[in-house]
Motif scaffolding. Structure first.
Motif, PDB file in Angstrom:
ATOM      1  N   GLY A  24       0.783  -1.069   0.014  1.00  0.00           N
ATOM      2  CA  GLY A  24      -0.107  -0.100  -0.117  1.00  0.00           C
ATOM      3  C   GLY A  24       0.739   1.342   0.112  1.00  0.00           C
ATOM      4  N   GLY A  25       2.109   1.252  -0.069  1.00  0.00           N
ATOM      5  CA  GLY A  25       3.053   2.313  -0.126  1.00  0.00           C
ATOM      6  C   GLY A  25       3.184   2.763   1.508  1.00  0.00           C
ATOM      7  N   TYR A  26       3.987   3.772   1.554  1.00  0.00           N
ATOM      8  CA  TYR A  26       4.619   4.099   3.000  1.00  0.00           C
ATOM      9  C   TYR A  26       3.520   4.552   3.654  1.00  0.00           C
ATOM     10  N   ASP A  27       2.651   5.375   3.453  1.00  0.00           N
ATOM     11  CA  ASP A  27       1.541   5.892   4.368  1.00  0.00           C
ATOM     12  C   ASP A  27       0.527   4.808   4.734  1.00  0.00           C
ATOM     13  N   ALA A  28       0.398   4.107   3.919  1.00  0.00           N
ATOM     14  CA  ALA A  28      -0.954   3.440   3.927  1.00  0.00           C
ATOM     15  C   ALA A  28      -0.365   2.088   4.889  1.00  0.00           C
ATOM     16  N   ALA A  29       0.780   1.950   5.119  1.00  0.00           N
ATOM     17  CA  ALA A  29       1.295   0.868   6.077  1.00  0.00           C
ATOM     18  C   ALA A  29       1.270   1.175   7.532  1.00  0.00           C
ATOM     19  N   ASN A  30       0.733   0.395   8.245  1.00  0.00           N
ATOM     20  CA  ASN A  30       0.467   0.422   9.482  1.00  0.00           C
ATOM     21  C   ASN A  30       1.043  -0.451  10.490  1.00  0.00           C
ATOM     22  N   LEU A  31       1.655   0.227  11.563  1.00  0.00           N
ATOM     23  CA  LEU A  31       2.644  -0.343  12.408  1.00  0.00           C
ATOM     24  C   LEU A  31       1.740  -1.586  13.328  1.00  0.00           C
ATOM     25  N   ASP A  32       0.676  -1.210  13.480  1.00  0.00           N
ATOM     26  CA  ASP A  32      -0.151  -2.282  14.401  1.00  0.00           C
ATOM     27  C   ASP A  32      -0.422  -3.507  13.525  1.00  0.00           C
ATOM     28  N   ALA A  33      -0.670  -3.404  12.335  1.00  0.00           N
ATOM     29  CA  ALA A  33      -0.816  -4.482  11.146  1.00  0.00           C
ATOM     30  C   ALA A  33       0.422  -5.110  11.113  1.00  0.00           C
ATOM     31  N   ILE A  34       1.680  -4.535  10.896  1.00  0.00           N
ATOM     32  CA  ILE A  34       2.740  -5.166  10.781  1.00  0.00           C
ATOM     33  C   ILE A  34       3.212  -5.978  11.747  1.00  0.00           C
ATOM     34  N   SER A  35       3.019  -5.213  12.964  1.00  0.00           N
ATOM     35  CA  SER A  35       3.552  -6.110  14.240  1.00  0.00           C
ATOM     36  C   SER A  35       2.810  -7.161  14.500  1.00  0.00           C
ATOM     37  N   SER A  36       1.444  -7.192  14.043  1.00  0.00           N
ATOM     38  CA  SER A  36       0.883  -8.399  14.246  1.00  0.00           C
ATOM     39  C   SER A  36       1.177  -9.659  13.330  1.00  0.00           C
ATOM     40  N   ALA A  37       1.182  -9.142  11.991  1.00  0.00           N
ATOM     41  CA  ALA A  37       1.601 -10.041  10.880  1.00  0.00           C
ATOM     42  C   ALA A  37       2.924 -10.631  11.417  1.00  0.00           C
ATOM     43  N   ALA A  38       3.800  -9.907  11.919  1.00  0.00           N
ATOM     44  CA  ALA A  38       5.067 -10.386  11.994  1.00  0.00           C
ATOM     45  C   ALA A  38       4.997 -11.171  13.463  1.00  0.00           C
ATOM     46  N   GLY A  39       3.836 -11.148  14.070  1.00  0.00           N
ATOM     47  CA  GLY A  39       4.048 -11.937  15.276  1.00  0.00           C
ATOM     48  C   GLY A  39       4.717 -11.527  16.411  1.00  0.00           C
ATOM     49  N   VAL A  40       4.564 -10.052  16.614  1.00  0.00           N
ATOM     50  CA  VAL A  40       5.672  -9.438  17.305  1.00  0.00           C
ATOM     51  C   VAL A  40       4.652  -8.225  17.991  1.00  0.00           C
ATOM     52  N   SER A  41       5.257  -7.811  19.238  1.00  0.00           N
ATOM     53  CA  SER A  41       4.718  -6.755  19.750  1.00  0.00           C
ATOM     54  C   SER A  41       5.096  -5.102  19.084  1.00  0.00           C
ATOM     55  N   LYS A  42       4.294  -4.570  19.040  1.00  0.00           N
ATOM     56  CA  LYS A  42       4.485  -3.261  18.439  1.00  0.00           C
ATOM     57  C   LYS A  42       5.767  -2.535  19.094  1.00  0.00           C
ATOM     58  N   VAL A  43       5.801  -2.711  20.479  1.00  0.00           N
ATOM     59  CA  VAL A  43       6.937  -1.999  21.194  1.00  0.00           C
ATOM     60  C   VAL A  43       8.117  -2.679  20.527  1.00  0.00           C
ATOM     61  N   THR A  44       8.348  -3.958  20.435  1.00  0.00           N
ATOM     62  CA  THR A  44       9.481  -4.644  19.725  1.00  0.00           C
ATOM     63  C   THR A  44       9.851  -3.654  18.349  1.00  0.00           C
ATOM     64  N   ILE A  45       8.940  -3.309  17.800  1.00  0.00           N
ATOM     65  CA  ILE A  45       9.350  -2.738  16.382  1.00  0.00           C
ATOM     66  C   ILE A  45      10.255  -1.469  16.961  1.00  0.00           C
ATOM     67  N   TYR A  46       9.482  -0.808  17.738  1.00  0.00           N
ATOM     68  CA  TYR A  46      10.298   0.512  18.224  1.00  0.00           C
ATOM     69  C   TYR A  46      11.800   0.265  18.791  1.00  0.00           C
ATOM     70  N   GLN A  47      11.716  -1.018  19.548  1.00  0.00           N
ATOM     71  CA  GLN A  47      13.004  -1.249  20.155  1.00  0.00           C
ATOM     72  C   GLN A  47      13.953  -1.400  19.124  1.00  0.00           C
ATOM     73  N   HIS A  48      13.877  -1.925  17.818  1.00  0.00           N
ATOM     74  CA  HIS A  48      14.573  -2.159  16.896  1.00  0.00           C
ATOM     75  C   HIS A  48      14.776  -1.110  16.124  1.00  0.00           C
ATOM     76  N   PHE A  49      14.085  -0.251  15.514  1.00  0.00           N
ATOM     77  CA  PHE A  49      14.031   0.618  14.606  1.00  0.00           C
ATOM     78  C   PHE A  49      13.708   2.006  15.012  1.00  0.00           C
ATOM     79  N   GLY A  50      13.172   2.222  16.210  1.00  0.00           N
ATOM     80  CA  GLY A  50      12.910   3.442  16.601  1.00  0.00           C
ATOM     81  C   GLY A  50      11.779   4.276  16.230  1.00  0.00           C
ATOM     82  N   SER A  51      11.479   4.181  14.751  1.00  0.00           N
ATOM     83  CA  SER A  51      10.370   5.002  14.229  1.00  0.00           C
ATOM     84  C   SER A  51      10.049   4.209  13.002  1.00  0.00           C
ATOM     85  N   LYS A  52       8.794   4.693  12.546  1.00  0.00           N
ATOM     86  CA  LYS A  52       8.434   4.118  11.087  1.00  0.00           C
ATOM     87  C   LYS A  52       9.394   4.284   9.919  1.00  0.00           C
TER      88      LYS A  52
END
Lengths: 216, 216
Positions: free
Chosen positions: A23-51
DNA sequence: CTGTATCTGTACTCACCAGTTCAGAAAGGT
DNA sequence: ACCTTTCTGAACTGGTGAGTACAGATACAG
């Protein structure tokens, strides 16, 4: 460094890639990504800091991946008796690679985000088209030295070959999203057309005077 | 119906164009657009119904505008004694047009939104590249009949000419956002290179056997 | 001049989403 | 088995922006 961390990171990047491509950059949703990855949203921020951080890491990784893959098949292509057939098969393979759905989608994504992430687009450009030109220029220089082709300017020839081959299908793919490059047969025909025109210009088979050179 | 309405509509479209080109579809803000247009936000909704409606109307209008503009300069180009010089000046003009900042930005916008607005991208493609191919093919057919060029397949030649000329700069412009096409001199040189390669392939000046044809 | 269609300003709802908080659970290396 | 690092879930904040409501102003046609 740790073990589990790496798996998580991979899972995030994989899910993110799919989401951004879909869907492109804007349409991508971090909640959706985290659940699709089987990972908590917080973990994404621990790894990458931001979108943005996630996006940058992702594209950079893709650039490196493409770099390694392309390093292989672009090697040593000059050792056959039949140059024309060599060019044809090379052109087909090249076209097939560049027109793969994944690369086409990546291309659209990088272009679309180029205004917001100019450094990424620049890096992509340098590792893609620009490296391609150089490799091709080397190839044509060799073929010229061996007398198999008549190439006055290898850099011009490299660009000519590239865009004779890729221009039309790549352009069409940018606008017709589903059009995954039509069928393989049509692509092969396209590649053959491109090589034919290229050989009309650079083939060894006739004298050309366009830049003042003549065959002995 | 119209009187004042038309002016408002124009103002909205102008402001919207600028906004969409500047930051892409998602970044464009209807409050900002309305105030830039000197118009109430409600008026935008009265005219276009939604953000998507506004965007669609805008792009469709741009397509029509480009159509009318291009209809003019692509006409009657075959009436000079020197084909090569004709092609060179035509190539320069063509390149200049396609690489104009406005068209480049439009192109990026349409490509970026192609997944969400496939019909618009399709329309753009048909009125741009595809119409261009046909016009060029007609031109090359004429030149072939007049014996000024040796063109076995006019459609192939049209694509070849287009992408020899536009491939490299257009691709670069997609990735290097600020790069407004470098300076005019470089563009002219690029156009000349393209024409030179094209003439190596299609020039009347030597026998080619690539598709079995020979000069009498 | 008068009536109608269109515009305006403001203030609102509502949904979405990036990024945070925190107390506790689950590895994993040693 | 233990201690540290990393992950989790769920609830929260804050900001943004599309779309709406409404009551009054403004232009324009006849």
């Amino acid at each position: 460094m740790p073990a589990r961390s790496r798996r998580k990171r991979r899972a995030i990047l994989d899910a993110a890639l799919e989401a951004f491509l879909a869907g492109g950059y804007d349409a991508a949703n971090l909640d959706a990504i985290s659940s699709a990855a089987g990972v908590s949203k917080v973990t994404i921020y621990q790894h990458f800091g931001s979108k943005e951080g996630l996006f940058v890491a992702l594209i950079e990784e893709e650039i490196h991946r493409a770099e390694h893959e392309s390093d292989e098949y672009l090697e040593a292509r000059t050792d056959s008796p039949d140059v024309e057939e060599d060019l044809r098969s090379f052109a087909r393979e090249f076209l097939e690679t560049v027109m793969s759905p994944h690369l086409v989608a990546m291309r659209r994504l990088v272009v679309a985000t180029a205004p917001r992430f100019p450094a990424l687009a620049e890096a992509w450009f340098r590792n893609g088209p620009e490296r391609g030109y150089e490799t091709l220029a080397d190839l044509f220089r060799r073929l010229d030295e061996q007398g198999r082709l008549r190439v006055p300017d290898a850099r011009v020839a490299a660009r000519a070959f590239t865009w004779l081959l890729l221009g039309a299908p790549l352009n069409e793919a940018m606008f017709r999203v589903d059009w995954a490059g039509s069928d393989p047969e049509q692509r092969a025909a396209l590649a053959d057309d491109a090589v034919e025109v290229f050989l009309m210009a650079y083939g060894r088979t006739g004298p050309r005077q366009a830049d003042g050179e003549m065959l002995p």
